[in-house]
Scaffold this motif. Sequence first.
Motif, PDB file in Angstrom:
ATOM      1  N   ASN A  83     -21.949  27.300 -16.756  1.00  0.00           N
ATOM      2  CA  ASN A  83     -20.924  28.210 -16.606  1.00  0.00           C
ATOM      3  C   ASN A  83     -20.469  28.376 -18.328  1.00  0.00           C
ATOM      4  O   ASN A  83     -19.425  28.053 -18.550  1.00  0.00           O
ATOM      5  CB  ASN A  83     -20.015  27.318 -16.055  1.00  0.00           C
ATOM      6  N   GLY A  84     -21.284  28.476 -18.763  1.00  0.00           N
ATOM      7  CA  GLY A  84     -21.422  29.315 -20.520  1.00  0.00           C
ATOM      8  C   GLY A  84     -21.709  28.038 -21.119  1.00  0.00           C
ATOM      9  O   GLY A  84     -22.184  26.818 -20.874  1.00  0.00           O
ATOM     10  N   VAL A  85     -21.079  28.077 -22.642  1.00  0.00           N
ATOM     11  CA  VAL A  85     -21.636  27.337 -23.544  1.00  0.00           C
ATOM     12  C   VAL A  85     -20.016  26.557 -24.154  1.00  0.00           C
ATOM     13  O   VAL A  85     -19.253  27.839 -24.546  1.00  0.00           O
ATOM     14  CB  VAL A  85     -22.652  27.710 -24.579  1.00  0.00           C
ATOM     15  N   LEU A  86     -19.900  26.103 -24.712  1.00  0.00           N
ATOM     16  CA  LEU A  86     -19.420  24.963 -25.503  1.00  0.00           C
ATOM     17  C   LEU A  86     -19.474  24.422 -26.923  1.00  0.00           C
ATOM     18  O   LEU A  86     -20.557  23.646 -26.649  1.00  0.00           O
ATOM     19  CB  LEU A  86     -17.738  24.460 -25.349  1.00  0.00           C
ATOM     20  N   ILE A  87     -19.780  25.255 -28.078  1.00  0.00           N
ATOM     21  CA  ILE A  87     -20.114  24.727 -29.525  1.00  0.00           C
ATOM     22  C   ILE A  87     -19.200  24.107 -29.957  1.00  0.00           C
ATOM     23  O   ILE A  87     -17.808  24.259 -30.038  1.00  0.00           O
ATOM     24  CB  ILE A  87     -20.287  25.992 -30.643  1.00  0.00           C
ATOM     25  N   THR A  88     -19.272  22.191 -30.203  1.00  0.00           N
ATOM     26  CA  THR A  88     -18.205  21.917 -30.293  1.00  0.00           C
ATOM     27  C   THR A  88     -18.587  21.627 -32.163  1.00  0.00           C
ATOM     28  O   THR A  88     -17.868  21.628 -33.087  1.00  0.00           O
ATOM     29  CB  THR A  88     -17.817  20.332 -29.536  1.00  0.00           C
ATOM     30  N   GLU A  89     -20.433  21.229 -32.602  1.00  0.00           N
ATOM     31  CA  GLU A  89     -20.609  21.357 -33.497  1.00  0.00           C
ATOM     32  C   GLU A  89     -21.566  21.867 -33.659  1.00  0.00           C
ATOM     33  O   GLU A  89     -22.544  22.897 -33.002  1.00  0.00           O
ATOM     34  CB  GLU A  89     -20.786  19.312 -34.141  1.00  0.00           C
ATOM     35  N   PHE A  90     -21.819  22.487 -35.110  1.00  0.00           N
ATOM     36  CA  PHE A  90     -23.386  23.273 -35.120  1.00  0.00           C
ATOM     37  C   PHE A  90     -23.398  22.315 -36.503  1.00  0.00           C
ATOM     38  O   PHE A  90     -23.564  22.536 -37.719  1.00  0.00           O
ATOM     39  CB  PHE A  90     -22.905  24.137 -35.361  1.00  0.00           C
TER      40      PHE A  90
ATOM     41  N   ARG B  14     -23.038  32.655 -28.376  1.00  0.00           N
ATOM     42  CA  ARG B  14     -22.406  31.931 -27.114  1.00  0.00           C
ATOM     43  C   ARG B  14     -22.806  32.501 -26.513  1.00  0.00           C
ATOM     44  O   ARG B  14     -23.577  31.941 -25.174  1.00  0.00           O
ATOM     45  CB  ARG B  14     -20.760  32.176 -27.590  1.00  0.00           C
ATOM     46  N   GLU B  15     -22.865  33.874 -26.278  1.00  0.00           N
ATOM     47  CA  GLU B  15     -23.189  34.610 -24.848  1.00  0.00           C
ATOM     48  C   GLU B  15     -25.348  34.336 -25.300  1.00  0.00           C
ATOM     49  O   GLU B  15     -25.599  34.163 -23.713  1.00  0.00           O
ATOM     50  CB  GLU B  15     -22.640  36.311 -25.786  1.00  0.00           C
ATOM     51  N   GLN B  16     -26.062  34.466 -26.098  1.00  0.00           N
ATOM     52  CA  GLN B  16     -27.104  34.066 -26.072  1.00  0.00           C
ATOM     53  C   GLN B  16     -27.519  32.683 -25.200  1.00  0.00           C
ATOM     54  O   GLN B  16     -27.732  32.824 -24.441  1.00  0.00           O
ATOM     55  CB  GLN B  16     -27.983  35.056 -27.125  1.00  0.00           C
ATOM     56  N   LEU B  17     -27.029  31.798 -25.558  1.00  0.00           N
ATOM     57  CA  LEU B  17     -27.366  30.753 -25.842  1.00  0.00           C
ATOM     58  C   LEU B  17     -26.422  30.939 -24.159  1.00  0.00           C
ATOM     59  O   LEU B  17     -27.731  29.674 -23.268  1.00  0.00           O
ATOM     60  CB  LEU B  17     -26.476  29.328 -26.424  1.00  0.00           C
ATOM     61  N   ALA B  18     -25.809  30.951 -23.628  1.00  0.00           N
ATOM     62  CA  ALA B  18     -25.159  30.866 -22.638  1.00  0.00           C
ATOM     63  C   ALA B  18     -26.802  31.343 -21.175  1.00  0.00           C
ATOM     64  O   ALA B  18     -26.561  30.819 -20.414  1.00  0.00           O
ATOM     65  CB  ALA B  18     -23.584  31.738 -22.185  1.00  0.00           C
ATOM     66  N   ARG B  19     -26.956  32.800 -21.978  1.00  0.00           N
ATOM     67  CA  ARG B  19     -27.888  32.825 -20.960  1.00  0.00           C
ATOM     68  C   ARG B  19     -29.078  32.431 -21.170  1.00  0.00           C
ATOM     69  O   ARG B  19     -29.888  32.493 -19.794  1.00  0.00           O
ATOM     70  CB  ARG B  19     -28.403  34.198 -21.792  1.00  0.00           C
ATOM     71  N   ARG B  20     -29.903  31.813 -21.703  1.00  0.00           N
ATOM     72  CA  ARG B  20     -30.878  31.242 -21.990  1.00  0.00           C
ATOM     73  C   ARG B  20     -30.643  29.859 -21.193  1.00  0.00           C
ATOM     74  O   ARG B  20     -31.217  29.378 -20.420  1.00  0.00           O
ATOM     75  CB  ARG B  20     -31.361  30.258 -23.491  1.00  0.00           C
ATOM     76  N   SER B  21     -29.805  29.590 -21.071  1.00  0.00           N
ATOM     77  CA  SER B  21     -28.841  28.387 -20.582  1.00  0.00           C
ATOM     78  C   SER B  21     -28.836  28.832 -18.849  1.00  0.00           C
ATOM     79  O   SER B  21     -29.670  28.072 -18.042  1.00  0.00           O
ATOM     80  CB  SER B  21     -27.755  27.586 -19.904  1.00  0.00           C
TER      81      SER B  21
END
Length: 65
Positions: A55-62, A38-45
């Motif tokens: 404002n962060g990343v919420l993973i609902t499905e993977f 989540r931290e890495q995806l938020a950084r890229r976002s």
Amino acid sequence: DAPVVKFLHKMLIDAFNNYLRSIELSDLEDPGFYPHLREQLARRSELVLGSAASNGVLITEFLLR
């Protein structure tokens, strides 16, 4: 900030995919890895969209293929 996200969504997907391709299956099997993910995806976002639109990343499905 929806117009910004819509305009840059292809770049965001590309940034996420580049990171996700580097992850090993063993990483995903470790529950302790998900906060890092989540931290890495938020950084890229933030890099693609800017901190005002992200404002962060919420993973609902993977889905693994």
